[in-house]
Design an enzyme around this catalytic site. Structure first.
Site, PDB file in Angstrom:
ATOM      1  N   GLU A  45       9.944   1.569  10.544  1.00 17.85           N
ATOM      2  CA  GLU A  45      10.922   2.634  10.271  1.00 17.85           C
ATOM      3  C   GLU A  45      10.194   3.943  10.476  1.00 17.85           C
ATOM      4  O   GLU A  45       9.353   4.317   9.664  1.00 17.85           O
ATOM      5  CB  GLU A  45      11.435   2.542   8.829  1.00 17.85           C
ATOM      6  CG  GLU A  45      12.102   1.234   8.474  1.00 17.85           C
ATOM      7  CD  GLU A  45      13.388   0.984   9.234  1.00 17.85           C
ATOM      8  OE1 GLU A  45      13.877   1.900   9.922  1.00 17.85           O
ATOM      9  OE2 GLU A  45      13.896  -0.140   9.163  1.00 17.85           O
TER      10      GLU A  45
ATOM     11  N   GLU B 165       3.691   8.098  15.246  1.00 19.77           N
ATOM     12  CA  GLU B 165       2.326   7.986  15.764  1.00 19.77           C
ATOM     13  C   GLU B 165       1.578   6.811  15.108  1.00 19.77           C
ATOM     14  O   GLU B 165       0.995   5.959  15.793  1.00 19.77           O
ATOM     15  CB  GLU B 165       1.617   9.313  15.459  1.00 19.77           C
ATOM     16  CG  GLU B 165       0.254   9.452  16.063  1.00 19.77           C
ATOM     17  CD  GLU B 165      -0.451  10.702  15.537  1.00 19.77           C
ATOM     18  OE1 GLU B 165       0.171  11.490  14.779  1.00 19.77           O
ATOM     19  OE2 GLU B 165      -1.632  10.864  15.864  1.00 19.77           O
TER      20      GLU B 165
ATOM     21  N   GLU C   3       9.724  16.091  15.116  1.00 19.49           N
ATOM     22  CA  GLU C   3      10.089  15.973  13.707  1.00 19.49           C
ATOM     23  C   GLU C   3       9.227  16.939  12.897  1.00 19.49           C
ATOM     24  O   GLU C   3       8.001  16.862  12.935  1.00 19.49           O
ATOM     25  CB  GLU C   3       9.849  14.534  13.240  1.00 19.49           C
ATOM     26  CG  GLU C   3      10.248  14.316  11.793  1.00 19.49           C
ATOM     27  CD  GLU C   3      10.167  12.850  11.388  1.00 19.49           C
ATOM     28  OE1 GLU C   3       9.107  12.237  11.582  1.00 19.49           O
ATOM     29  OE2 GLU C   3      11.174  12.327  10.871  1.00 19.49           O
TER      30      GLU C   3
ATOM     31  N   LYS D 185       0.846  -1.195   0.000  1.00 18.30           N
ATOM     32  CA  LYS D 185       0.000   0.000   0.000  1.00 18.30           C
ATOM     33  C   LYS D 185       0.883   1.248   0.000  1.00 18.30           C
ATOM     34  O   LYS D 185       1.491   1.597   1.011  1.00 18.30           O
ATOM     35  CB  LYS D 185      -0.908   0.046   1.230  1.00 18.30           C
ATOM     36  CG  LYS D 185      -1.871   1.239   1.160  1.00 18.30           C
ATOM     37  CD  LYS D 185      -2.150   1.805   2.528  1.00 18.30           C
ATOM     38  CE  LYS D 185      -1.910   3.273   2.719  1.00 18.30           C
ATOM     39  NZ  LYS D 185      -2.104   4.226   1.672  1.00 18.30           N
TER      40      LYS D 185
ATOM     41  N   GLY E 250       6.934   5.396   8.121  1.00 15.22           N
ATOM     42  CA  GLY E 250       6.086   6.576   8.224  1.00 15.22           C
ATOM     43  C   GLY E 250       6.242   7.222   9.581  1.00 15.22           C
ATOM     44  O   GLY E 250       7.305   7.134  10.202  1.00 15.22           O
TER      45      GLY E 250
ATOM     46  N   CYS F  79      13.482  11.163   6.842  1.00 15.56           N
ATOM     47  CA  CYS F  79      13.448  10.721   8.239  1.00 15.56           C
ATOM     48  C   CYS F  79      14.808  10.838   8.900  1.00 15.56           C
ATOM     49  O   CYS F  79      14.895  11.016  10.109  1.00 15.56           O
ATOM     50  CB  CYS F  79      12.904   9.299   8.332  1.00 15.56           C
ATOM     51  SG  CYS F  79      13.706   8.162   7.216  1.00 15.56           S
TER      52      CYS F  79
ATOM     53  N   GLY G 174       2.979   4.388  13.405  1.00 15.92           N
ATOM     54  CA  GLY G 174       3.759   3.171  13.669  1.00 15.92           C
ATOM     55  C   GLY G 174       3.396   2.524  14.998  1.00 15.92           C
ATOM     56  O   GLY G 174       3.285   1.294  15.100  1.00 15.92           O
TER      57      GLY G 174
HETATM   58  P1  NAP Z   1       1.789   8.439   7.975  1.00 17.11           P
HETATM   59  O1  NAP Z   1       0.426   8.886   8.307  1.00 17.11           O
HETATM   60  O2  NAP Z   1       2.564   7.703   8.976  1.00 17.11           O
HETATM   61  O3  NAP Z   1       1.670   7.596   6.618  1.00 17.11           O
HETATM   62  C1  NAP Z   1       2.595   6.625   6.177  1.00 17.11           C
HETATM   63  C2  NAP Z   1       1.845   5.513   5.466  1.00 17.11           C
HETATM   64  O4  NAP Z   1       0.965   4.863   6.388  1.00 17.11           O
HETATM   65  C3  NAP Z   1       0.953   5.977   4.319  1.00 17.11           C
HETATM   66  O5  NAP Z   1       0.925   4.981   3.327  1.00 17.11           O
HETATM   67  C4  NAP Z   1      -0.385   6.107   5.000  1.00 17.11           C
HETATM   68  O6  NAP Z   1      -1.475   6.051   4.103  1.00 17.11           O
HETATM   69  C5  NAP Z   1      -0.366   4.892   5.894  1.00 17.11           C
HETATM   70  N1  NAP Z   1      -1.270   4.953   7.044  1.00 17.11           N
HETATM   71  C6  NAP Z   1      -1.737   6.044   7.691  1.00 17.11           C
HETATM   72  N2  NAP Z   1      -2.542   5.668   8.718  1.00 17.11           N
HETATM   73  C7  NAP Z   1      -2.576   4.316   8.720  1.00 17.11           C
HETATM   74  C8  NAP Z   1      -3.228   3.341   9.533  1.00 17.11           C
HETATM   75  N3  NAP Z   1      -3.996   3.689  10.560  1.00 17.11           N
HETATM   76  N4  NAP Z   1      -3.044   2.030   9.238  1.00 17.11           N
HETATM   77  C9  NAP Z   1      -2.259   1.659   8.218  1.00 17.11           C
HETATM   78  N5  NAP Z   1      -1.636   2.539   7.405  1.00 17.11           N
HETATM   79  C10 NAP Z   1      -1.773   3.857   7.657  1.00 17.11           C
HETATM   80  O7  NAP Z   1       2.664   9.653   7.538  1.00 17.11           O
HETATM   81  P2  NAP Z   1       2.123  11.003   6.848  1.00 17.11           P
HETATM   82  O8  NAP Z   1       0.824  11.446   7.408  1.00 17.11           O
HETATM   83  O9  NAP Z   1       2.196  10.818   5.403  1.00 17.11           O
HETATM   84  O10 NAP Z   1       3.225  11.992   7.365  1.00 17.11           O
HETATM   85  C11 NAP Z   1       3.131  12.525   8.685  1.00 17.11           C
HETATM   86  C12 NAP Z   1       4.489  12.638   9.303  1.00 17.11           C
HETATM   87  O11 NAP Z   1       5.112  11.356   9.341  1.00 17.11           O
HETATM   88  C13 NAP Z   1       5.471  13.475   8.541  1.00 17.11           C
HETATM   89  O12 NAP Z   1       5.284  14.820   8.770  1.00 17.11           O
HETATM   90  C14 NAP Z   1       6.758  12.954   9.068  1.00 17.11           C
HETATM   91  O13 NAP Z   1       7.050  13.541  10.302  1.00 17.11           O
HETATM   92  C15 NAP Z   1       6.501  11.489   9.247  1.00 17.11           C
HETATM   93  N6  NAP Z   1       6.977  10.685   8.116  1.00 17.11           N
HETATM   94  C16 NAP Z   1       8.070   9.929   8.293  1.00 17.11           C
HETATM   95  C17 NAP Z   1       8.567   9.189   7.246  1.00 17.11           C
HETATM   96  C18 NAP Z   1       9.784   8.351   7.382  1.00 17.11           C
HETATM   97  O14 NAP Z   1      10.451   8.085   6.412  1.00 17.11           O
HETATM   98  N7  NAP Z   1      10.085   7.849   8.560  1.00 17.11           N
HETATM   99  C19 NAP Z   1       7.949   9.236   6.007  1.00 17.11           C
HETATM  100  C20 NAP Z   1       6.795   9.994   5.860  1.00 17.11           C
HETATM  101  C21 NAP Z   1       6.333  10.723   6.929  1.00 17.11           C
HETATM  102  P3  NAP Z   1      -2.105   7.415   3.499  1.00 17.11           P
HETATM  103  O15 NAP Z   1      -1.054   8.025   2.673  1.00 17.11           O
HETATM  104  O16 NAP Z   1      -3.247   6.904   2.710  1.00 17.11           O
HETATM  105  O17 NAP Z   1      -2.490   8.253   4.674  1.00 17.11           O
END
Ligand code: NAP
Ligand code: MG
Length: 483
Positions: free
Chosen positions: A250, A231, A385, A175, A228, A284, A233
């Site tokens: 991660e 929170e 972050e 996904k 991602g 990240c 994770g």
């Molecule tokens: P996110 O909400 O953690 O999303 C990452 C992935 O998880 C996306 O594919 C997202 O789908 C999916 N997801 C979201 N909620 C989920 C759930 N309850 N169950 C299963 N999968 C779920 O990250 P984001 O909202 O895109 O970014 C928010 C913050 O996360 C950023 O500002 C940054 O601080 C951090 N981040 C960290 C990394 C990293 O490399 N460690 C990468 C991206 C973001 P959708 O796209 O459909 O919501």
């Protein structure tokens, strides 16, 4: 414009409910395509296909490792063939620089070759046991792997998870992030062309909260690999426990970048700026806490301000651009909120860049580079972050203080140390609690080495030998040799 489809059991299909979502180019705000917005019912179909292909073949534990190796090598070759198309799609989808997208695609081709090699080398062991018995330890694929990826390195995250998963014999339901689904779908096309059997690799697009959650809670899924936010994770880890899924996490970071006065300073300043502004700070491992030794503090800030002032915001397809937009308007709003918090915190705003002037980019989600100096490590901008081009500069008196500040964080993903003193470089590398430490560098993460976080930056390791182990179970077969 027709919407993209889901890739389930080797076939392109519309989502059961027929929903779609607009996919925008973050540099312009213009629509690039509509994307299928799947639901839990679609996940169920994808998991069924992956489950059957694992349990009954032709992929899974009954597949020949040589076949897996051959198909993954072929995929690498096809990724190289299509590298420009893939990189262009990535730039339009994610807003990153085209030159960086090309590097990401090349790394994905490499990672398929790398794990193709591992497919035939996941040997078990024969531990010495009592003379009338024999123990065989064999490694078997863990099962159906649910891969959930973010929007900052879309094809790289998909490839770095899919290649070891498939090499091990696992089948996959991937996904991608809703903002950046395009290159994951292309990967499905490429893997099919490479000869991967139907059902071994499935891609479902749709909202994380519903469709992503359905992968996490589905009893037919054996493992989740997630990249991602911390929170999400944490939430996934809790939910995955209900069915005892294996998890690799991660997550976020707030990495220290420590500059000692005896370093090669011009390179240290340039790369410290790069470590924050690379990929517009949506990284990240970004070295967002720049710790500078007191004696070079003022010159370090002036030098990094010069590097920030040289940044050219724009469309990633334009060769003159050195920094792209934020992924979305809502993420831009989040980053801007942190900038306001920084301005109110008592830190000194040492640099604030300009937005791009071109009218075509008015609808883009740009945030210019920002440097806050005199930051205290307890301030919000040093603890949370931000995931944008915002640097926090923190002075330190000596090595002990640099280590103490570095480790005073809930995160532990990466760190950089700049010094010519070998002993100091090694001491600090060992003392900092982080999954990756760079000495006189920032950001490279070669696929041959393990990658992951200490503390709240994650759980488990991806890449390198650990990367394939994370998709394998050990099985002990014990033979009684009596009689
Ligand atoms: P996110 O909400 O953690 O999303 C990452 C992935 O998880 C996306 O594919 C997202 O789908 C999916 N997801 C979201 N909620 C989920 C759930 N309850 N169950 C299963 N999968 C779920 O990250 P984001 O909202 O895109 O970014 C928010 C913050 O996360 C950023 O500002 C940054 O601080 C951090 N981040 C960290 C990394 C990293 O490399 N460690 C990468 C991206 C973001 P959708 O796209 O459909 O919501
Ligand atoms: Mg997009």
């Amino acid at each position: 414009m027709t919407a993209t489809q889901l890739f389930i059991d080797g076939t392109w299909v519309d989502p059961v409910a027929g929903e779609t979502r607009d996919n925008l180019n973050p540099a312009t705000g213009e629509m690039i395509t509509t994307v299928a917005a799947g639901a839990p019912a679609d996940v169920d179909l994808a998991v069924q296909a992956a489950r059957r292909t694992f349990d009954e073949g032709p992929w899974g534990p009954s597949s020949d490792p040589r076949d897996r190796a051959r198909i993954l090598h072929k995929a690498a070759e096809l990724i190289r063939r299509d590298r420009e198309l893939l990189a262009k799609l990535e730039t339009h989808d994610a807003g990153k620089l085209y030159s960086d997208a090309l590097e990401d695609v090349d790394e994905v081709a490499f990672v398929f070759d790398y794990y193709a090699g591992w497919a035939t080398k996941t040997s078990g062991s024969i531990p010495p046991v009592a003379p009338d018995t024999m123990s065989l330890v064999v490694k078997e694929p863990v099962g159906v792997a649910g891969l959930i990826t973010p929007w900052n390195f879309p094809i790289m995250m998909a490839g770095q998870k899919a290649a070891p998963a498939l090499a091990s014999g696992c089948t996959v339901v991937l996904k991608p992030a809703s903002y950046t689904p395009m290159t994951a779908l292309e990967l499905a096309r490429i893997l099919r062309e490479a000869g991967l059997p139907d059902g071994a690799f499935n891609v479902v697009t749709g909202p994380g909260a519903t469709l992503g959650n359905a992968i996490v809670t589905h009893p037919g899924v054996d493992k989740i690999s997630f990249t991602g936010s911390t929170e999400v994770g944490v939430q996934i880890t809790k939910q995955a426990a209900d069915t005892m899924k294996r998890v690799t996490m991660e997550l976020g970071g707030k990495s220290p970048n420590i500059v000692f006065a005896d370093a090669d300073l011009s390179r240290a300043y340039e790369m410290s700026a790069f470590g924050v502004f690379f990929n517009q700070g949506e990284c990240c491992t970004a070295g967002t806490r720049v710790l500078v030794e007191q004696s070079i503090y003022d010159e370090a800030i002036s030098a990094m301000v010069e590097h920030a002032a040289a940044v050219r915001l724009g469309d990633g397809m334009n060769e003159a651009t050195t920094m792209g937009p934020m992924i979305s308007s809502s993420h831009r709003a989040t980053v801007e909120r942190y900038i306001d918090i920084g301005k109110d915190s008592g830190a000194r705003l040492a640099f604030e860049g300009d937005l791009p002037a071109e009218p075509a980019l008015e609808g883009g989600y740009f945030v210019p580079p920002m440097i806050f100096a005199d930051v205290d490590n307890q301030m919000t901008i040093a603890r949370e972050e931000i995931f944008g081009p915002v640097m926090a500069v923190i002075p330190f008196a000596d090595e002990d203080e640099a280590i103490r500040i570095s480790n005073d964080s809930p995160y532990g993903l990466a760190a950089a140390v700049w010094t010519r003193n070998l002993n100091q470089a090694i001491r600090v590398s060992r003392a900092v609690r982080a999954g990756t430490v760079w000495i006189n560098d920032s950001q490279p993460a070669p696929s041959e080495a393990p990658f992951g976080g200490f503390k709240q930056s994650g759980q488990g390791r991806e890449l390198g030998a650990s990367g394939i182990d994370s998709y394998l179970e050990e099985k002990h077969i014990m033979i009684n040799l009596e009689g």
